[in-house]
Design an enzyme around this catalytic site. Structure first.
Site, PDB file in Angstrom:
ATOM      1  N   ARG A   1       0.854  -1.188   0.000  1.00  5.54           N
ATOM      2  CA  ARG A   1       0.000   0.000   0.000  1.00  5.54           C
ATOM      3  C   ARG A   1       0.892   1.241   0.000  1.00  5.54           C
ATOM      4  NH1 ARG A   1      -3.464  -2.831  -1.578  1.00  5.54           N
ATOM      5  NH2 ARG A   1      -5.489  -3.281  -0.658  1.00  5.54           N
TER       6      ARG A   1
ATOM      7  N   GLU B   1      -3.563   7.413  -5.063  1.00  3.33           N
ATOM      8  CA  GLU B   1      -3.559   6.747  -6.371  1.00  3.33           C
ATOM      9  C   GLU B   1      -4.631   7.382  -7.238  1.00  3.33           C
ATOM     10  OE1 GLU B   1      -3.914   2.524  -5.797  1.00  3.33           O
ATOM     11  OE2 GLU B   1      -1.999   2.438  -4.760  1.00  3.33           O
TER      12      GLU B   1
ATOM     13  N   HIS C   1      -1.103   0.022  -9.937  1.00  2.00           N
ATOM     14  CA  HIS C   1      -1.730  -0.922  -8.988  1.00  2.00           C
ATOM     15  C   HIS C   1      -2.317  -2.132  -9.745  1.00  2.00           C
ATOM     16  CE1 HIS C   1      -3.624  -1.119  -4.714  1.00  2.00           C
ATOM     17  NE2 HIS C   1      -3.361  -2.336  -5.184  1.00  2.00           N
TER      18      HIS C   1
HETATM   19  C1  DGY Z   1      -5.481  -6.198  -2.970  1.00  2.00           C
HETATM   20  O1  DGY Z   1      -6.209  -7.155  -3.270  1.00  2.00           O
HETATM   21  O2  DGY Z   1      -5.438  -5.743  -1.832  1.00  2.00           O
HETATM   22  C2  DGY Z   1      -4.631  -5.626  -4.049  1.00  2.00           C
HETATM   23  O3  DGY Z   1      -4.029  -4.456  -3.668  1.00  2.00           O
HETATM   24  C3  DGY Z   1      -5.412  -5.432  -5.335  1.00  2.00           C
HETATM   25  O4  DGY Z   1      -5.771  -6.641  -5.835  1.00  2.00           O
END
Ligand code: DGY
Length: 330
Positions: free
Chosen positions: A239, A268, A287
């Site tokens: 993250r 983002e 992402h």
């Molecule tokens: C998640 O699943 O947390 C990822 O960041 C996106 O698939």
């Protein structure tokens, strides 16, 4: 008996939606961008179930506006967008999609690691812009991988899958930092659990796989980047807010570290004035770690199963707050 009402905050694969179509009164947000928060609050007002994405803020106020809401099924393994404590306090079940995106995410982490180490994007842009004139004995030099040291911060499923690739494919030594020991990683990969300072000092590649929580927010600051090797490559597929991006930009500019590969930013997408966007030694993907056909289908199936189980009063397939069971809304 009326069908339960469910709001889905974006179009997800039919592998999941088809499970819901017959049994729910389904509304799917049709736009490419997420519903604005106020719109989402209005949409969930009469809903029994919500299928959300990591881009949706699901807080206590939203839950209070939805007195019938029984289940929030997040189409992601991460659920930092949801106030889980508030959901539990209100008897609302929360689900996520762990497991099925482990390999896809580890693959992308490795892809960023090798691309940043070998300056692949820089080279590609060099070719596209017509600067490639000849084979350059001193140009485009990057870092080797074989026999180097990988430092995994957060040795869960995804950290393990990356470490396995690096251990057996590239003969790397594995260090990790985690609040809990991972015996499987120690047994199968010879991984060694170390404090963060040791990992930063010894690793050639540092890859982040922790949750975003109040302990990890801003964990990678200037002081920590300064502890890394000047040849080190930093990878984040977890993250964005785990990293202080101004500090990362300074570390890359001043050569405290060699390069970075990011799949996540804060916010983002990154704002246009984000200094990372101007740095040749920083690769940023939008992402996409879980973005394979099979993975997104599998995530959609789990998200739908979680939602249905939540509506039926059954245990969720991947249940973030099972402690809600004795007082869940029915
Ligand atoms: C998640 O699943 O947390 C990822 O960041 C996106 O698939």
């Amino acid at each position: 008996m009326p069908k339960p009402r469910v709001f889905v905050t974006r179009r997800i694969p039919d592998a999941g939606l088809n499970k819901l179509r017959d049994v729910c009164e389904l509304e799917i947000w049709p736009e490419p961008l997420p519903p604005p928060y106020e719109v989402l609050v209005g949409k969930v007002r009469d809903c029994d179930g919500l299928l959300s994405l990591l881009t949706d803020r699901i807080d206590a106020a939203l839950m209070d506006a939805a007195p019938k809401l029984k289940v929030i099924s997040n189409y992601a393994v991460g659920y930092n967008n949801i106030d889980v404590a508030a959901a539990t306090a209100r008897g609302i079940c929360v689900g996520n999609t762990p497991g099925v995106l482990t390999d896809a995410t580890a693959d992308l982490a490795f892809c960023l690691l090798i691309a940043a180490a070998r300056r692949l994007v820089e080279g590609y842009l060099y070719t596209l812009s017509g600067q490639w004139k000849t084979w350059e004995p001193m140009g485009h030099l990057g870092q080797d991988l074989v026999g180097r040291t990988l430092g995994v911060v957060g040795m869960g499923r995804i950290g393990f899958a990356l470490a396995k690739r690096c251990r057996f494919g590239w003969d790397m030594r594995i260090l990790y930092h985690d609040v809990r020991p991972n015996e499987q990683a120690e047994r199968e990969l010879g991984a060694r659990r170390v404090d963060l300072d040791t990992l930063l000092a010894e690793a050639d590649f540092v890859s982040v796989h922790t949750d975003l929580n109040e302990t990890t927010r801003g964990m990678f600051n200037l002081e920590r980047f300064k502890k890394m090797k000047p040849t080190a490559v930093f990878v984040n597929t977890a993250r964005g807010p785990i990293v202080d991006e101004r500090a990362l930009a300074e570390a890359l500019q001043k050569g405290y570290i060699f390069a970075a590969g990011l799949d996540v930013t804060d916010p983002e997408p990154p704002l246009p004035d984000n200094p990372l966007l101007k740095l040749p030694n920083c690769i940023i993907a939008p992402h996409i770690a879980s973005a394979t056909f099979a993975t997104r289908n599998a995530m959609a199936e789990i998200a739908a199963d979680n939602l249905l189980a939540g509506l039926r009063g059954e245990p969720l397939r991947a249940w973030v707050n099972p402690e809600v069971a004795p007082h869940r809304r029915r």
